[in-house]
Design a protein around this motif. Structure first.
Motif, short mmCIF file in Angstrom:
data_model
loop_
_atom_site.label_atom_id
_atom_site.label_comp_id
_atom_site.label_asym_id
_atom_site.label_seq_id
_atom_site.Cartn_x
_atom_site.Cartn_y
_atom_site.Cartn_z
N THR A 11 0.84 -1.19 0.00
CA THR A 11 0.00 0.00 0.00
C THR A 11 0.88 1.24 0.00
OG1 THR A 11 -1.66 -1.22 1.27
CG2 THR A 11 -1.90 1.17 1.15
N LEU A 12 0.61 2.17 -0.94
CA LEU A 12 1.38 3.40 -1.08
C LEU A 12 0.53 4.58 -0.63
CD1 LEU A 12 2.77 2.73 -4.69
CD2 LEU A 12 3.81 2.09 -2.50
N TYR A 13 1.13 5.50 0.14
CA TYR A 13 0.43 6.68 0.64
C TYR A 13 1.12 7.94 0.09
CZ TYR A 13 -1.34 3.27 4.05
OH TYR A 13 -1.91 2.17 4.64
N PHE A 14 0.34 8.80 -0.57
CA PHE A 14 0.88 10.00 -1.19
C PHE A 14 0.34 11.26 -0.51
CE2 PHE A 14 1.07 6.65 -4.33
CZ PHE A 14 2.32 6.84 -4.92
N ASP A 15 0.99 12.37 -0.79
CA ASP A 15 0.58 13.64 -0.17
C ASP A 15 -0.53 14.33 -0.95
OD1 ASP A 15 2.06 14.44 -2.38
OD2 ASP A 15 2.98 16.14 -1.34
N GLU A 16 -0.93 13.77 -2.10
CA GLU A 16 -2.03 14.32 -2.88
C GLU A 16 -2.64 13.21 -3.73
OE1 GLU A 16 -1.23 16.20 -6.79
OE2 GLU A 16 0.65 16.83 -5.83
N VAL A 17 -3.73 13.53 -4.37
CA VAL A 17 -4.42 12.56 -5.23
C VAL A 17 -3.51 12.16 -6.39
CG1 VAL A 17 -6.34 12.27 -6.83
CG2 VAL A 17 -6.71 13.36 -4.62
N VAL A 18 -3.45 10.84 -6.66
CA VAL A 18 -2.67 10.33 -7.78
C VAL A 18 -3.56 9.49 -8.68
CG1 VAL A 18 -0.42 10.36 -6.63
CG2 VAL A 18 -1.91 8.35 -6.39
N ASN A 19 -3.11 9.29 -9.90
CA ASN A 19 -3.84 8.48 -10.87
C ASN A 19 -3.33 7.05 -10.80
OD1 ASN A 19 -5.12 7.34 -13.04
ND2 ASN A 19 -4.55 8.93 -14.51
N ALA A 20 -4.08 6.17 -10.13
CA ALA A 20 -3.62 4.80 -9.90
C ALA A 20 -3.37 4.04 -11.19
CB ALA A 20 -4.63 4.04 -9.04
N SER A 21 -4.07 4.41 -12.26
CA SER A 21 -3.92 3.69 -13.53
C SER A 21 -2.56 3.94 -14.17
CB SER A 21 -5.02 4.10 -14.51
OG SER A 21 -4.88 5.46 -14.89
N THR A 22 -1.81 4.94 -13.70
CA THR A 22 -0.49 5.22 -14.26
C THR A 22 0.64 4.56 -13.47
OG1 THR A 22 -0.14 7.26 -12.96
CG2 THR A 22 -1.34 7.46 -15.06
N LEU A 23 0.30 3.79 -12.45
CA LEU A 23 1.34 3.17 -11.63
C LEU A 23 2.18 2.19 -12.45
CD1 LEU A 23 2.57 2.68 -8.77
CD2 LEU A 23 1.00 0.75 -8.58
N SER A 24 3.49 2.35 -12.38
CA SER A 24 4.43 1.43 -13.02
C SER A 24 5.27 0.78 -11.93
CB SER A 24 5.33 2.17 -14.02
OG SER A 24 6.28 1.28 -14.59
N VAL A 25 4.89 -0.44 -11.57
CA VAL A 25 5.58 -1.16 -10.50
C VAL A 25 7.04 -1.41 -10.85
CG1 VAL A 25 5.62 -3.36 -9.25
CG2 VAL A 25 3.45 -2.21 -9.66
N LYS A 26 7.35 -1.47 -12.15
CA LYS A 26 8.73 -1.74 -12.58
C LYS A 26 9.69 -0.60 -12.26
CE LYS A 26 7.24 -4.78 -16.34
NZ LYS A 26 7.27 -5.05 -17.79
N GLU A 27 9.16 0.51 -11.76
CA GLU A 27 10.01 1.64 -11.36
C GLU A 27 10.27 1.64 -9.85
OE1 GLU A 27 11.35 3.61 -13.63
OE2 GLU A 27 10.27 2.56 -15.23
N ILE A 28 9.80 0.60 -9.16
CA ILE A 28 9.94 0.51 -7.70
C ILE A 28 11.03 -0.48 -7.33
CG2 ILE A 28 8.77 -0.15 -5.55
CD1 ILE A 28 6.14 0.73 -6.82
N THR A 29 11.92 -0.07 -6.45
CA THR A 29 12.98 -0.94 -5.96
C THR A 29 12.79 -1.18 -4.47
OG1 THR A 29 14.59 -0.16 -7.59
CG2 THR A 29 15.47 -1.19 -5.60
N ILE A 30 12.84 -2.44 -4.07
CA ILE A 30 12.82 -2.81 -2.65
C ILE A 30 14.26 -3.10 -2.24
CG2 ILE A 30 11.86 -4.35 -0.90
CD1 ILE A 30 9.78 -2.64 -2.35
N GLN A 31 14.69 -2.56 -1.12
CA GLN A 31 16.07 -2.72 -0.67
C GLN A 31 16.13 -2.94 0.83
OE1 GLN A 31 16.69 1.29 -2.47
NE2 GLN A 31 17.70 1.79 -0.53
N ASN A 32 17.30 -3.34 1.31
CA ASN A 32 17.41 -3.73 2.72
C ASN A 32 17.95 -2.64 3.63
OD1 ASN A 32 20.06 -3.79 1.78
ND2 ASN A 32 20.64 -5.53 3.07
N MET A 33 18.27 -1.47 3.06
CA MET A 33 18.82 -0.39 3.89
C MET A 33 18.81 0.91 3.11
SD MET A 33 22.95 -1.06 3.58
CE MET A 33 22.88 -2.65 4.35
N GLN A 34 19.04 2.01 3.81
CA GLN A 34 19.26 3.30 3.18
C GLN A 34 20.76 3.44 2.88
OE1 GLN A 34 17.62 5.92 6.20
NE2 GLN A 34 15.77 6.25 5.00
N ALA A 35 21.11 3.49 1.62
CA ALA A 35 22.52 3.58 1.24
C ALA A 35 22.61 3.91 -0.24
CB ALA A 35 23.25 2.26 1.52
N TYR A 36 23.75 4.50 -0.64
CA TYR A 36 23.97 4.75 -2.06
C TYR A 36 23.95 3.43 -2.83
CZ TYR A 36 25.29 9.57 -0.98
OH TYR A 36 25.28 10.88 -0.57
#
Length: 344
Positions: free
Chosen positions: A97-122
């Motif tokens: 579940t994603l929470y945004f600061d304003e209304v977004v168009n859910a139909s434009t979501l591209s999951v392939k642009e999301i990265t899951i990682q194990n820490m905050q780091a370069y």
């Protein structure tokens, strides 16, 4: 046309004839969700009821009907992109579940642009770029999608990621989603990746979803509902039979062909076991596999759900033995008994 009633959040009077009204965020959201009203100077009109304002002498303005609505004279469009504020992950339902600061168009979501990682780091030590989803729902500022089975299993196979809240972070590119004015979301780079807000670890026991057996190669394949720890495999917990209630043969010296975590396990059935199957006429035309909960564990240590007789799992496909025997050894001639020994 869409009519959106509103109550002002506050009123400011910088001059005797000018009244400035501020919208509640909920009204702004309704305007954006209308996908038309208030999107440009050509789609923004105002009408109102009686007594919207009164002068000092208490003379009040009359109503302005919809047919008399005033067209906006100055329109400043929304040019600010949305910001991802937080996300939840539930590995049992695979919902993100994603929470945004304003209304977004859910139909434009591209999951392939999301990265899951194990820490905050370069350069995080473990990171995974999602490949897709088959379910996206959203309204307003909240969008939910489901992790694909392949993505979930691939991340669990990596280890040290999405096993707990402390190793679950998300970074995104600007192409992840748009708002209704086609403004791109703000990028979140790996160095400042969002930590998961609410996290539900996988608490479900793995299950075997399908199996196959090739009697020529001696490879038994077990496909699981999630990634399993192949180092915990105990092949002796596997039994094969020709029917749900038929005679069972338990493997003895067979072993896994790979020990990397995976949702698919290939077991090399030892020639000794294969010969016993043929000797007892098991899995000649049909085949069933049963196993105890001690067969294998998932990457979190949870045991597989057992599948025992009289409810074993059908082995499909079953590749029948079409390999002719070959003489392997001519080992002994016994002149006393007039016999020779051939090993195949």
């Amino acid at each position: 046309s869409n009519n959106i009633p509103f109550t002002p959040e506050m009123t400011a009077i910088p001059s005797n004839v000018l009244v400035q009204l501020s919208f509640y965020n909920s009204i702004i959201d309704l305007i954006k969700l209308s996908q038309g009203t208030g999107s440009s100077e050509y789609t923004t009109y105002l009408f109102y009821g009686a007594r919207i304002a009164c002068d000092i002498a208490n003379n009040c303005a009359g109503a302005l009907t919809q047919s008399e609505a005033l067209k906006v004279s100055t329109f400043i469009p929304d040019t600010t992109g949305p910001t991802l504020l937080a996300f939840d992950m539930d590995l049992n339902t695979t919902n993100v579940t994603l929470y945004f600061d304003e209304v977004v168009n859910a139909s434009t979501l591209s999951v392939k642009e999301i990265t899951i990682q194990n820490m905050q780091a370069y350069f995080p030590t473990v990171m995974y770029l999602l490949t897709g989803t088959n379910s996206v729902v959203g309204y307003g500022r909240i969008v939910m999608f489901r992790l694909s089975v392949a993505d979930k299993n691939a991340m669990l196979a990596l280890g040290r990621i999405i096993t707990a809240a402390h190793n679950t972070y998300m970074s995104i590119t600007t192409d992840t989603i748009l708002d209704y004015y086609e403004n791109y979301v703000h990028e979140i780079r790996p160095r400042v990746a969002l930590p998961v807000w609410h996290f539900m670890a996988d608490t479900l026991n793995p299950q075997v979803t399908s199996s196959s057996l090739d009697l020529n190669t001696g490879i038994l394949t077990l496909n699981f509902s999630e990634t399993v720890d192949i180092t915990t495999l105990t092949p002796s917990q596997i039994s094969l039979s020709s029917s749900p209630n038929g005679t069972q043969y338990s493997l003895t010296v067979s072993a896994a062909l790979s020990y990397l975590p995976s949702a698919s396990v290939r077991v090399g059935v030892d020639p000794l076991d294969l010969n016993y199957l043929k000797l007892f006429q098991i899995c000649v035309n049909t085949c069933y596999v049963s196993y105890t909960s001690r067969l294998i564990n998932d990457t979190s240590g949870r045991a597989v759900v057992s599948r025992l007789s009289p409810n074993p799992l059908a082995v499909l496909p079953l590749v029948l033995d079409t390999t002719p025997p070959q003489l392997a050894e001519f080992s002994m001639i016994n002149y006393v008994n007039s016999t020779i020994t051939l090993v195949f």
